[in-house]
Design a protein around this motif. Structure first.
Motif, short mmCIF file in Angstrom:
data_model
loop_
_atom_site.label_atom_id
_atom_site.label_comp_id
_atom_site.label_asym_id
_atom_site.label_seq_id
_atom_site.Cartn_x
_atom_site.Cartn_y
_atom_site.Cartn_z
N GLU A 69 0.82 -1.21 0.00
CA GLU A 69 0.00 0.00 0.00
C GLU A 69 0.86 1.27 0.00
O GLU A 69 0.59 2.21 -0.74
CB GLU A 69 -0.92 -0.03 1.23
CG GLU A 69 -2.07 0.94 1.18
CD GLU A 69 -2.84 0.92 -0.14
OE1 GLU A 69 -3.07 2.02 -0.69
OE2 GLU A 69 -3.20 -0.18 -0.65
N ASN A 70 1.93 1.27 0.80
CA ASN A 70 2.69 2.51 1.01
C ASN A 70 3.94 2.63 0.17
O ASN A 70 4.50 3.71 0.05
CB ASN A 70 3.07 2.64 2.49
CG ASN A 70 1.84 2.66 3.36
OD1 ASN A 70 1.11 3.63 3.34
ND2 ASN A 70 1.59 1.57 4.08
N TYR A 71 4.41 1.50 -0.34
CA TYR A 71 5.69 1.52 -1.02
C TYR A 71 5.54 1.08 -2.47
O TYR A 71 5.81 1.81 -3.40
CB TYR A 71 6.66 0.63 -0.26
CG TYR A 71 8.06 0.61 -0.81
CD1 TYR A 71 8.99 1.58 -0.45
CD2 TYR A 71 8.45 -0.38 -1.71
CE1 TYR A 71 10.28 1.56 -0.96
CE2 TYR A 71 9.74 -0.41 -2.23
CZ TYR A 71 10.64 0.57 -1.85
OH TYR A 71 11.93 0.55 -2.37
N LEU A 82 5.98 0.96 -8.17
CA LEU A 82 5.84 0.02 -9.28
C LEU A 82 4.92 0.55 -10.38
O LEU A 82 4.02 1.34 -10.12
CB LEU A 82 5.29 -1.32 -8.78
CG LEU A 82 6.09 -2.04 -7.70
CD1 LEU A 82 5.40 -3.33 -7.28
CD2 LEU A 82 7.52 -2.35 -8.16
N ARG A 83 5.14 0.05 -11.59
CA ARG A 83 4.22 0.37 -12.69
C ARG A 83 2.89 -0.31 -12.37
O ARG A 83 2.88 -1.37 -11.75
CB ARG A 83 4.76 -0.17 -14.01
CG ARG A 83 6.11 0.38 -14.39
CD ARG A 83 6.75 -0.40 -15.53
NE ARG A 83 6.06 -0.15 -16.78
CZ ARG A 83 5.65 -1.09 -17.61
NH1 ARG A 83 5.82 -2.36 -17.31
NH2 ARG A 83 5.07 -0.79 -18.74
N PRO A 84 1.76 0.28 -12.80
CA PRO A 84 0.45 -0.29 -12.45
C PRO A 84 0.33 -1.78 -12.77
O PRO A 84 -0.19 -2.55 -11.96
CB PRO A 84 -0.52 0.52 -13.32
CG PRO A 84 0.18 1.81 -13.58
CD PRO A 84 1.65 1.51 -13.58
N SER A 85 0.86 -2.21 -13.91
CA SER A 85 0.73 -3.63 -14.28
C SER A 85 1.55 -4.51 -13.34
O SER A 85 1.13 -5.59 -12.93
CB SER A 85 1.17 -3.84 -15.72
OG SER A 85 2.48 -3.35 -15.91
N THR A 86 2.75 -4.02 -12.96
CA THR A 86 3.61 -4.78 -12.05
C THR A 86 2.96 -4.85 -10.67
O THR A 86 3.01 -5.88 -9.99
CB THR A 86 5.00 -4.09 -11.92
OG1 THR A 86 5.45 -3.75 -13.22
CG2 THR A 86 6.02 -5.01 -11.27
N PHE A 87 2.34 -3.74 -10.27
CA PHE A 87 1.67 -3.69 -8.97
C PHE A 87 0.55 -4.74 -8.92
O PHE A 87 0.40 -5.47 -7.95
CB PHE A 87 1.10 -2.29 -8.72
CG PHE A 87 0.37 -2.15 -7.41
CD1 PHE A 87 1.07 -2.17 -6.21
CD2 PHE A 87 -1.01 -2.03 -7.36
CE1 PHE A 87 0.41 -2.06 -4.99
CE2 PHE A 87 -1.68 -1.91 -6.15
CZ PHE A 87 -0.96 -1.93 -4.96
N LYS A 88 -0.21 -4.82 -10.02
CA LYS A 88 -1.32 -5.77 -10.10
C LYS A 88 -0.80 -7.21 -9.97
O LYS A 88 -1.37 -8.04 -9.27
CB LYS A 88 -2.04 -5.57 -11.43
CG LYS A 88 -3.50 -5.96 -11.40
CD LYS A 88 -4.19 -5.46 -12.66
CE LYS A 88 -5.45 -6.22 -12.98
NZ LYS A 88 -6.26 -6.64 -11.85
N THR A 89 0.31 -7.49 -10.66
CA THR A 89 0.93 -8.82 -10.60
C THR A 89 1.35 -9.13 -9.17
O THR A 89 1.11 -10.23 -8.66
CB THR A 89 2.16 -8.87 -11.53
OG1 THR A 89 1.78 -8.42 -12.82
CG2 THR A 89 2.71 -10.28 -11.64
#
Length: 321
Positions: A19-21, A26-33
């Motif tokens: 949530e905070n880091y 991260l790129r949105p797609s990487t975050f989703k992964t």
């Protein structure tokens, strides 16, 4: 004071980190992964262990489990092998490592358990490239199918699929013969959206050959006043899936082997290297973050070049002897 660590479990700390880091970094797609990794693998397997109690042996067992049969049962994964790919396990490892680095900075733990883990070797997928002969067959078929410009430009520049679809006419300077790469197109949550580029080196300006310039001029006549170089029938950017389906259709009609869209980029790089363009130049054209990465990726091509170099040196020296 490491007492506070007892409040957190591995699972709850990774949620704080996400949530905070991660969300910021991260790129949105990487975050989703990463969210998927946390929900499907990390939390069910090691999520309940207190943050400070996780050992590298726990992690080692966790990775082994993922490699042996970690894939979540989903309809679309039916045909796939049961274990996760080594690269995926490495990504999960990196994610846990990053969360523990933050925990160390916050003085919640005194060491990072990801240090000292043995990681699976990533086996490089056999890249498939088109030969010069196959290319002429491919171009002929692409012309007949009315999609020549898109594939010609990709093979002339080695752009990533999303970068190619993200081109606007404002990025193209036909007088100076240059192309600016500034954004990418991706499909996220079912929508075709603009996303930032993969790394800072991906923001680059590429020179265009005379042929590439004339192909772009033809494309300009085709699309009229659209802001996108390759617009979809609806007027927005094309979707990444439709270009891939189009590619498969062209290859099938031309009687060529099925390749991925990304293999067109590999074809560009392989041909450039085989024809004497140096690695540093190819690397900057591809927008790689380092020439070392390019060397690793195309080691099989550069090996041939080394052999030629050895023979050249042999010839020079044998004349001197």
């Amino acid at each position: 004071d490491y007492g506070k660590a007892k409040i957190y479990t591995v699972g709850s700390w990774l949620e704080v980190w996400m949530e905070n880091y991660a969300k910021v970094k991260l790129r949105p797609s990487t975050f989703k992964t990463s969210q998927g990794f946390l929900k499907n693998h990390i939390k069910p397997q090691i999520g309940s262990i207190p943050l400070a109690d996780l050992t590298s042996l726990d992690l080692q067992r966790f990775y082994k489990h993922l490699l042996d049969g970690g894939r979540v049962d989903r309809i679309e994964a039916k045909k796939k092998p049961k274990g996760l790919a080594p690269k995926t396990v490495r990504n999960i490892h990196q994610m846990i490592g990053s969360a523990y680095n933050l925990a160390m900075e916050q003085k919640l733990v005194s060491k990072n358990p990801t240090q000292g883990c043995a990681l699976p070797k990533v086996e490089h997928k056999e890249m498939r490239t088109l030969t010069a002969d196959q290319l002429s067959t491919f171009f002929q078929e692409a012309r007949d199918s009315g999609v020549y410009e898109l594939y010609y430009l990709d093979l002339a520049t080695g752009l990533r699929r999303g970068e190619l679809l993200g081109l606007k006419w404002t990025d193209v300077d036909l007088d100076r013969g240059v192309l600016k790469i500034q954004r990418a197109i991706s499909r996220q949550n079912g929508k075709v959206v603009e996303v930032p580029l993969k790394t800072k080196n991906a923001y680059r300006t590429l020179p265009l050959s005379a042929d590439a310039i004339s192909v772009l001029k033809m494309q300009k006549c085709k699309v009229g006043n659209s802001e996108w170089v390759f617009p979809s029938p609806a007027g927005g950017p094309m979707s990444p899936d439709s270009v891939l389906h189009m590619l498969q259709r062209v290859l099938k009609r031309a009687g060529l082997p099925r390749i991925r869209f990304h293999d067109l980029r590999h074809t560009f790089a392989t041909m450039a290297l085989q024809n004497g363009v140096d690695v540093k130049t190819v690397s900057s054209m591809l927008g790689h973050y380092s020439a070392g990465f390019t060397l690793d990726t195309y080691a099989h091509v550069t090996t041939d070049a080394q052999l030629k170099a050895a023979q050249t040196m042999g010839n020079i020296l044998s004349r001197a002897v």
